[in-house]
Design a protein around this motif. Structure first.
Motif, PDB file in Angstrom:
ATOM      1  N   THR A  88       0.860  -1.172   0.000  1.00 49.58           N
ATOM      2  CA  THR A  88       0.000   0.000   0.000  1.00 49.58           C
ATOM      3  C   THR A  88       0.897   1.222   0.000  1.00 49.58           C
ATOM      4  N   LEU A  89       0.687   2.074  -0.998  1.00 55.19           N
ATOM      5  CA  LEU A  89       1.462   3.307  -1.100  1.00 55.19           C
ATOM      6  C   LEU A  89       1.040   4.296  -0.011  1.00 55.19           C
ATOM      7  N   GLY A  90       1.845   5.303   0.203  1.00 51.74           N
ATOM      8  CA  GLY A  90       1.560   6.307   1.224  1.00 51.74           C
ATOM      9  C   GLY A  90       0.224   7.003   1.056  1.00 51.74           C
ATOM     10  N   ASP A  91      -0.276   7.078  -0.198  1.00 48.74           N
ATOM     11  CA  ASP A  91      -1.570   7.719  -0.449  1.00 48.74           C
ATOM     12  C   ASP A  91      -2.739   6.728  -0.408  1.00 48.74           C
ATOM     13  N   GLY A  92      -2.465   5.460  -0.019  1.00 48.74           N
ATOM     14  CA  GLY A  92      -3.524   4.467   0.140  1.00 48.74           C
ATOM     15  C   GLY A  92      -3.767   3.572  -1.063  1.00 48.74           C
ATOM     16  N   ARG A  93      -3.131   3.859  -2.195  1.00 46.50           N
ATOM     17  CA  ARG A  93      -3.315   3.017  -3.381  1.00 46.50           C
ATOM     18  C   ARG A  93      -2.598   1.683  -3.208  1.00 46.50           C
ATOM     19  N   LYS A  94      -3.160   0.647  -3.832  1.00 44.36           N
ATOM     20  CA  LYS A  94      -2.626  -0.711  -3.734  1.00 44.36           C
ATOM     21  C   LYS A  94      -1.820  -1.068  -4.976  1.00 44.36           C
ATOM     22  N   VAL A  95      -0.771  -1.876  -4.769  1.00 46.90           N
ATOM     23  CA  VAL A  95       0.082  -2.359  -5.843  1.00 46.90           C
ATOM     24  C   VAL A  95       0.310  -3.855  -5.634  1.00 46.90           C
ATOM     25  N   LYS A  96       0.296  -4.596  -6.746  1.00 54.34           N
ATOM     26  CA  LYS A  96       0.597  -6.035  -6.716  1.00 54.34           C
ATOM     27  C   LYS A  96       1.652  -6.309  -7.783  1.00 54.34           C
ATOM     28  N   ILE A  97       2.701  -7.040  -7.411  1.00 56.76           N
ATOM     29  CA  ILE A  97       3.765  -7.404  -8.341  1.00 56.76           C
ATOM     30  C   ILE A  97       3.961  -8.910  -8.270  1.00 56.76           C
ATOM     31  N   THR A  98       3.951  -9.555  -9.446  1.00 57.79           N
ATOM     32  CA  THR A  98       4.215 -10.985  -9.499  1.00 57.79           C
ATOM     33  C   THR A  98       5.474 -11.237 -10.316  1.00 57.79           C
ATOM     34  N   PHE A  99       6.180 -12.284  -9.954  1.00 56.28           N
ATOM     35  CA  PHE A  99       7.400 -12.731 -10.625  1.00 56.28           C
ATOM     36  C   PHE A  99       7.145 -14.175 -11.053  1.00 56.28           C
ATOM     37  N   GLU A 100       7.077 -14.412 -12.355  1.00 56.87           N
ATOM     38  CA  GLU A 100       6.711 -15.726 -12.876  1.00 56.87           C
ATOM     39  C   GLU A 100       7.791 -16.244 -13.826  1.00 56.87           C
ATOM     40  N   LYS A 101       8.430 -17.341 -13.426  1.00 55.92           N
ATOM     41  CA  LYS A 101       9.458 -17.948 -14.278  1.00 55.92           C
ATOM     42  C   LYS A 101       8.816 -18.522 -15.529  1.00 55.92           C
ATOM     43  N   ASN A 102       9.515 -18.334 -16.672  1.00 55.65           N
ATOM     44  CA  ASN A 102       9.068 -18.927 -17.928  1.00 55.65           C
ATOM     45  C   ASN A 102      10.291 -19.253 -18.777  1.00 55.65           C
ATOM     46  N   ALA A 103      10.084 -19.729 -19.985  1.00 56.36           N
ATOM     47  CA  ALA A 103      11.195 -20.166 -20.846  1.00 56.36           C
ATOM     48  C   ALA A 103      12.145 -19.032 -21.220  1.00 56.36           C
ATOM     49  N   ASP A 104      11.656 -17.785 -21.182  1.00 53.24           N
ATOM     50  CA  ASP A 104      12.468 -16.636 -21.573  1.00 53.24           C
ATOM     51  C   ASP A 104      13.107 -15.900 -20.403  1.00 53.24           C
ATOM     52  N   GLY A 105      12.869 -16.355 -19.185  1.00 55.06           N
ATOM     53  CA  GLY A 105      13.409 -15.685 -18.000  1.00 55.06           C
ATOM     54  C   GLY A 105      12.342 -15.586 -16.932  1.00 55.06           C
ATOM     55  N   VAL A 106      12.056 -14.350 -16.524  1.00 55.80           N
ATOM     56  CA  VAL A 106      11.047 -14.115 -15.494  1.00 55.80           C
ATOM     57  C   VAL A 106      10.144 -12.977 -15.963  1.00 55.80           C
ATOM     58  N   LYS A 107       8.842 -13.255 -16.001  1.00 58.11           N
ATOM     59  CA  LYS A 107       7.891 -12.202 -16.336  1.00 58.11           C
ATOM     60  C   LYS A 107       7.499 -11.485 -15.053  1.00 58.11           C
ATOM     61  N   ILE A 108       7.719 -10.185 -15.043  1.00 64.51           N
ATOM     62  CA  ILE A 108       7.333  -9.344 -13.904  1.00 64.51           C
ATOM     63  C   ILE A 108       6.087  -8.585 -14.334  1.00 64.51           C
ATOM     64  N   THR A 109       5.028  -8.727 -13.560  1.00 60.45           N
ATOM     65  CA  THR A 109       3.772  -8.036 -13.839  1.00 60.45           C
ATOM     66  C   THR A 109       3.438  -7.170 -12.635  1.00 60.45           C
ATOM     67  N   GLU A 110       3.211  -5.893 -12.904  1.00 59.95           N
ATOM     68  CA  GLU A 110       2.946  -4.927 -11.841  1.00 59.95           C
ATOM     69  C   GLU A 110       1.600  -4.260 -12.120  1.00 59.95           C
ATOM     70  N   SER A 111       0.665  -4.404 -11.178  1.00 57.00           N
ATOM     71  CA  SER A 111      -0.656  -3.788 -11.295  1.00 57.00           C
ATOM     72  C   SER A 111      -0.808  -2.788 -10.157  1.00 57.00           C
TER      73      SER A 111
END
Length: 144
Positions: A88-111
């Protein structure tokens, strides 16, 4: 991540490196200050990171010409090493980050929940630019 009446923006990149290197570069303050910028005229001058559920983080982001700067920080709601972080950011907004291994490395997804002051596209482009900077940093680093 679903939030009521809140626009959620998602950015992503696949980084060609082992997950342990990616995790370290993403979270170690000595690395954060080297990649966390949306453009060449900005930089992160200081970073602190207590990477644990309930831990706090903060990065000082500034224009290189000194004309503007801000603190980007918050509190971790959940940390699963090498897989997930939610905060949770200082202003109350939420963030989610996932790290998913795949054949090309690691996919990082940030919402993240959009803020109301800047256009959605500007926010998406800024966060994607920082993600792209991280990818370039990790893939070009000889030793992390």
């Amino acid at each position: 991540m679903t939030t009521k009446d809140q626009t959620v923006i998602t950015v992503a990149a696949t980084v060609n490196a082992p997950i342990d290197i990616i995790w370290k570069a993403w979270n170690d303050p000595s690395h954060i200050t080297k990649w966390s910028a949306a453009s060449d005229d900005w930089h992160t001058t200081k970073a602190e990171n207590d990477l644990r559920t309930g831990g706090k983080f903060n990065s000082r982001m500034e224009a290189k010409d000194g004309s503007f700067g801000f603190d980007f920080g918050g509190v971790y709601d959940e940390v699963i090493p090498y897989e997930l972080m939610r905060y949770t950011l200082g202003d109350g907004r939420k963030v989610k980050i996932t790290f998913e291994k795949n054949a090309d490395g690691v996919k990082i997804t940030e919402s993240f929940e959009a803020e109301g002051q800047n256009p959605i596209e500007m926010q998406r482009n800024g966060w994607q630019a920082i993600m792209d900077s991280f990818k370039r940093y990790v893939e070009s680093a000889r030793q992390l």
